[in-house]
Write a protein that holds these residues in place. Structure first.
Motif, PDB file in Angstrom:
ATOM      1  N   ALA A 139       0.811  -1.220   0.000  1.00  0.00           N
ATOM      2  CA  ALA A 139       0.000   0.000   0.000  1.00  0.00           C
ATOM      3  C   ALA A 139       0.844   1.271   0.000  1.00  0.00           C
ATOM      4  CB  ALA A 139      -0.927   0.012   1.208  1.00  0.00           C
ATOM      5  N   SER A 140       2.120   1.196   0.406  1.00  0.00           N
ATOM      6  CA  SER A 140       2.930   2.412   0.597  1.00  0.00           C
ATOM      7  C   SER A 140       3.063   3.241  -0.677  1.00  0.00           C
ATOM      8  CB  SER A 140       4.317   2.040   1.126  1.00  0.00           C
ATOM      9  OG  SER A 140       4.992   1.166   0.235  1.00  0.00           O
ATOM     10  N   THR A 141       3.351   2.589  -1.793  1.00  0.00           N
ATOM     11  CA  THR A 141       3.523   3.324  -3.046  1.00  0.00           C
ATOM     12  C   THR A 141       2.217   3.939  -3.509  1.00  0.00           C
ATOM     13  OG1 THR A 141       5.286   1.804  -3.680  1.00  0.00           O
ATOM     14  CG2 THR A 141       4.394   3.211  -5.401  1.00  0.00           C
ATOM     15  N   VAL A 142       1.120   3.171  -3.403  1.00  0.00           N
ATOM     16  CA  VAL A 142      -0.143   3.691  -3.904  1.00  0.00           C
ATOM     17  C   VAL A 142      -0.707   4.786  -3.009  1.00  0.00           C
ATOM     18  CG1 VAL A 142      -0.778   1.701  -5.307  1.00  0.00           C
ATOM     19  CG2 VAL A 142      -1.286   1.668  -2.895  1.00  0.00           C
ATOM     20  N   VAL A 143      -0.441   4.712  -1.699  1.00  0.00           N
ATOM     21  CA  VAL A 143      -0.842   5.824  -0.822  1.00  0.00           C
ATOM     22  C   VAL A 143      -0.068   7.087  -1.191  1.00  0.00           C
ATOM     23  CG1 VAL A 143      -0.837   6.685   1.550  1.00  0.00           C
ATOM     24  CG2 VAL A 143      -1.588   4.363   1.092  1.00  0.00           C
ATOM     25  N   ASP A 169      16.326  -1.730   6.023  1.00  0.00           N
ATOM     26  CA  ASP A 169      15.266  -2.531   6.633  1.00  0.00           C
ATOM     27  C   ASP A 169      13.947  -2.259   5.924  1.00  0.00           C
ATOM     28  OD1 ASP A 169      13.891  -0.200   7.963  1.00  0.00           O
ATOM     29  OD2 ASP A 169      15.807  -0.121   9.037  1.00  0.00           O
ATOM     30  N   ILE A 170      12.940  -3.023   6.261  1.00  0.00           N
ATOM     31  CA  ILE A 170      11.659  -2.940   5.556  1.00  0.00           C
ATOM     32  C   ILE A 170      10.962  -1.610   5.778  1.00  0.00           C
ATOM     33  CG2 ILE A 170      10.419  -4.068   7.456  1.00  0.00           C
ATOM     34  CD1 ILE A 170       9.663  -4.214   3.649  1.00  0.00           C
ATOM     35  N   TRP A 171      11.072  -1.010   6.967  1.00  0.00           N
ATOM     36  CA  TRP A 171      10.354   0.243   7.226  1.00  0.00           C
ATOM     37  C   TRP A 171      10.986   1.411   6.482  1.00  0.00           C
ATOM     38  CZ3 TRP A 171       5.709  -0.448   8.641  1.00  0.00           C
ATOM     39  CH2 TRP A 171       5.362  -1.551   9.408  1.00  0.00           C
ATOM     40  N   THR A 172      12.305   1.377   6.304  1.00  0.00           N
ATOM     41  CA  THR A 172      12.949   2.385   5.451  1.00  0.00           C
ATOM     42  C   THR A 172      12.489   2.210   4.012  1.00  0.00           C
ATOM     43  OG1 THR A 172      14.898   2.384   6.884  1.00  0.00           O
ATOM     44  CG2 THR A 172      15.154   3.336   4.684  1.00  0.00           C
ATOM     45  N   LEU A 173      12.416   0.969   3.580  1.00  0.00           N
ATOM     46  CA  LEU A 173      11.960   0.685   2.218  1.00  0.00           C
ATOM     47  C   LEU A 173      10.528   1.178   2.017  1.00  0.00           C
ATOM     48  CD1 LEU A 173      12.827  -0.706  -0.437  1.00  0.00           C
ATOM     49  CD2 LEU A 173      11.780  -2.794   0.436  1.00  0.00           C
ATOM     50  N   ILE A 174       9.673   0.949   3.004  1.00  0.00           N
ATOM     51  CA  ILE A 174       8.281   1.405   2.910  1.00  0.00           C
ATOM     52  C   ILE A 174       8.215   2.929   2.821  1.00  0.00           C
ATOM     53  CG2 ILE A 174       6.148   1.633   4.251  1.00  0.00           C
ATOM     54  CD1 ILE A 174       6.605  -1.269   5.190  1.00  0.00           C
ATOM     55  N   ALA A 175       9.014   3.623   3.631  1.00  0.00           N
ATOM     56  CA  ALA A 175       9.023   5.089   3.600  1.00  0.00           C
ATOM     57  C   ALA A 175       9.489   5.609   2.238  1.00  0.00           C
ATOM     58  CB  ALA A 175       9.925   5.632   4.712  1.00  0.00           C
ATOM     59  N   CYS A 176      10.528   4.972   1.701  1.00  0.00           N
ATOM     60  CA  CYS A 176      11.057   5.395   0.392  1.00  0.00           C
ATOM     61  C   CYS A 176      10.047   5.118  -0.716  1.00  0.00           C
ATOM     62  CB  CYS A 176      12.368   4.680   0.095  1.00  0.00           C
ATOM     63  SG  CYS A 176      13.709   5.112   1.216  1.00  0.00           S
ATOM     64  N   ARG A 177       9.346   3.986  -0.598  1.00  0.00           N
ATOM     65  CA  ARG A 177       8.326   3.678  -1.599  1.00  0.00           C
ATOM     66  C   ARG A 177       7.176   4.694  -1.558  1.00  0.00           C
ATOM     67  NH1 ARG A 177       8.893   0.454  -5.651  1.00  0.00           N
ATOM     68  NH2 ARG A 177       6.860  -0.521  -5.431  1.00  0.00           N
ATOM     69  N   PHE A 178       6.897   5.222  -0.383  1.00  0.00           N
ATOM     70  CA  PHE A 178       5.882   6.268  -0.279  1.00  0.00           C
ATOM     71  C   PHE A 178       6.324   7.517  -1.047  1.00  0.00           C
ATOM     72  CE2 PHE A 178       4.350  10.143   1.779  1.00  0.00           C
ATOM     73  CZ  PHE A 178       2.977   9.953   1.743  1.00  0.00           C
ATOM     74  N   VAL A 179       7.603   7.911  -0.881  1.00  0.00           N
ATOM     75  CA  VAL A 179       8.125   9.084  -1.598  1.00  0.00           C
ATOM     76  C   VAL A 179       8.066   8.858  -3.104  1.00  0.00           C
ATOM     77  CG1 VAL A 179      10.179  10.494  -2.000  1.00  0.00           C
ATOM     78  CG2 VAL A 179       9.593   9.773   0.325  1.00  0.00           C
ATOM     79  N   ILE A 180       8.449   7.665  -3.546  1.00  0.00           N
ATOM     80  CA  ILE A 180       8.351   7.329  -4.970  1.00  0.00           C
ATOM     81  C   ILE A 180       6.912   7.479  -5.451  1.00  0.00           C
ATOM     82  CG2 ILE A 180       8.487   5.416  -6.628  1.00  0.00           C
ATOM     83  CD1 ILE A 180      10.869   4.361  -5.040  1.00  0.00           C
ATOM     84  N   GLY A 181       5.986   7.009  -4.635  1.00  0.00           N
ATOM     85  CA  GLY A 181       4.580   7.096  -4.989  1.00  0.00           C
ATOM     86  C   GLY A 181       4.109   8.522  -5.189  1.00  0.00           C
ATOM     87  N   VAL A 182       4.587   9.445  -4.347  1.00  0.00           N
ATOM     88  CA  VAL A 182       4.207  10.856  -4.506  1.00  0.00           C
ATOM     89  C   VAL A 182       4.645  11.356  -5.881  1.00  0.00           C
ATOM     90  CG1 VAL A 182       4.532  13.195  -3.634  1.00  0.00           C
ATOM     91  CG2 VAL A 182       4.278  11.297  -2.018  1.00  0.00           C
ATOM     92  N   GLY A 183       5.883  11.015  -6.276  1.00  0.00           N
ATOM     93  CA  GLY A 183       6.368  11.422  -7.593  1.00  0.00           C
ATOM     94  C   GLY A 183       5.576  10.802  -8.720  1.00  0.00           C
ATOM     95  N   LEU A 184       5.299   9.491  -8.615  1.00  0.00           N
ATOM     96  CA  LEU A 184       4.540   8.807  -9.664  1.00  0.00           C
ATOM     97  C   LEU A 184       3.116   9.330  -9.751  1.00  0.00           C
ATOM     98  CD1 LEU A 184       5.614   5.077  -9.150  1.00  0.00           C
ATOM     99  CD2 LEU A 184       6.313   6.603 -10.986  1.00  0.00           C
ATOM    100  N   GLY A 185       2.505   9.570  -8.595  1.00  0.00           N
ATOM    101  CA  GLY A 185       1.128  10.045  -8.580  1.00  0.00           C
ATOM    102  C   GLY A 185       0.959  11.388  -9.267  1.00  0.00           C
TER     103      GLY A 185
END
Length: 461
Positions: free
Chosen positions: A49-53, A94-110
């Motif tokens: 869900a991190s990227t799509v959020v 770690d996974i939580w850093t990866l989730i945070a970074c995927r959220f930032v990527i999602g903002v750019g993609l969105g």
């Protein structure tokens, strides 16, 4: 349509290539990341869900920003976020850093996708708008099999002692940086400049397009006489509330249904494919092979859309593609043999990309310039919100009721979207201004594309 237009279409395609690369990276790396970080049900859902959020946030915020500061400035913001987030993913400890970074990527993609759609709408002429917009998406969809092939080459290896999945993130980051420098040469949209009162700048940008057309043999029509002259039509800047009032409210609701239901329809194939194949008894290597062969249909479907979108009405292309997705997706969910899984997966990817390109083209034609990116962003945010919610009910459905149940729910959602689209307005070959004033399908004026009997003798600027 000139070489000047085509150069900017190619620049759009380059940026879209790495967006599509990132979007499909999750399905290829999901099993590997699940094992690497020991992801359980809740953590897996949060990761998916991190990227799509992030995309939801980016679509809402950047879409509105693009209608306030311009398309070009919004591009630079989205690419900066995407490239920074992707290189950070490659280094995530770690996974939580990866989730945070995927959220930032999602903002750019969105933010990127709505701005791209608006820019293509703003600069492409009506008669060839569908073909060249689809061409930009087709070049981008080459990224889909590239992701699959890189997955086969890297996902279970560690070149130079670095895990293959980290290399795949790093490749996406380098591509985004390249796109950033290429897009610095993009002009601002002349349509947007005119709506905010910067008419002199709009004239300068338009003059460059006119000179490019004249260099290729086009000649401007003779100046009208004083009696024939009409004041130039200047599109007014509209408030956001116009999206929820006639004549725009109907199309806002229709496109909202299409974008919200879409992720439910293809979630099982795009996000749970490797897990679904593992549940059928195939190992990771076989699952990735089936996925890669299936994803080869992506550029083919996108290429086919180029030759369809200007030949038939967009909404009927969408209806047929959505219905085909429902039927093929349902068969894929129950297929057991490797041959049927590969063939059905390939066909599903083909029709999905026809549908995806037709959706983008149909949407970029729906709204007036001053609200185009705002509307595109908000509607795309519904798509991201629907995608973000999907793991929280699709994964429990997958583990509780099996693969078939996921595809039954998806087929029902897609068929509902097909019914809704049938009530949309006509857009093929029409100017954006004419489309904006039509409130019902029968209100759409005569297309600007010449009929077959006159096309050979009609000069198209």
């Amino acid at each position: 349509m000139t070489a000047h237009h085509k150069r900017f279409v190619n620049v759009m395609a380059l940026g879209n290539f790495f967006e599509i690369y990132e979007l499909f990276l999750t399905s290829v790396l999901l099993s590997t990341l699940k094992n690497t970080f020991s992801l359980n049900g809740p953590t897996l859902s949060v990761f998916l869900a991190s990227t799509v959020v992030g995309s939801f946030v980016g679509a809402v915020v950047v879409g509105r920003v693009a209608d306030r500061i311009g398309r070009r400035g919004a591009y630079m913001i989205t690419l900066s976020l995407y490239s920074a987030g992707t290189i950070a993913c490659a280094c995530a400890p770690d996974i939580w850093t990866l989730i945070a970074c995927r959220f930032v990527i999602g903002v750019g993609l969105g933010g990127e996708l709505p701005v791209t759609d608006s820019y293509l709408a703003d600069i492409l002429p009506p008669a060839r708008r569908g073909y060249y917009a689809a061409r930009a998406y087709t070049c981008a969809h080459v990224a889909v099999p590239v992701v699959g092939l890189l997955g086969l080459l890297l996902v279970d290896k560690a070149p130079f002692g670095v895990a293959g999945w980290r290399w795949m993130f790093a490749i996406g980051s380098l591509g985004a940086l390249l796109t950033f420098f290429v897009r610095r040469g993009l002009p601002e949209s002349p349509r947007w400049l005119e709506t905010v009162g910067r008419t002199a700048e709009a004239d300068r940008v338009t003059a460059v397009f006119e000179k490019a057309a004249e260099a290729e043999g086009w000649r401007p029509p003779p100046m009208p006489t004083k009696e024939e002259a009409m004041p130039p039509a200047v599109e007014k800047s509209l408030p956001v509330r116009a999206l929820f009032r006639a004549p725009l409210a109907r199309r806002t609701a229709l496109m909202a249904l299409l974008w919200a239901l879409g992720p439910i329809g293809y979630y099982g194939f795009h996000n749970l494919a490797t897990l679904a194949l593992e549940a059928k008894g195939f190992d990771l290597g076989s699952s990735l092979t089936f996925m890669t062969l299936s994803l080869l249909g992506s550029p083919l479907g996108s290429y086919l859309s180029m030759h369809i979108v200007d030949r038939a009405e967009r909404k009927w292309i969408l209806c047929v593609a959505l219905t085909a997705m429902a039927v093929i997706g349902l068969a894929y969910g129950y297929a057991q043999s490797p041959v049927m899984i590969t063939v059905l997966g390939f066909c599903f990817t083909v029709v999905t990309n026809i549908k995806t390109n037709a959706t983008h083209i149909y949407q970029l034609e729906q709204f007036p310039t001053s609200l185009r990116t705002t509307a595109n962003g908000w509607l795309f945010s519904l798509n991201r919100l629907s995608s973000a919610a999907a793991p929280f009910y699709m994964i429990p459905l997958f583990y509780g009721a099996g693969v078939g149940a996921v595809f039954i729910v998806g087929a029902a959602a897609i068929l509902l979207a097909a019914i809704a689209v049938a009530f949309g307005v006509r857009t093929r070959g029409l100017s954006l201004e004419d489309i904006s004033t039509a409130s019902r399908p029968e209100d759409s004026p005569t297309p600007l594309i010449p009929s077959p009997s006159t096309r050979a003798t009609t000069r198209k600027p």
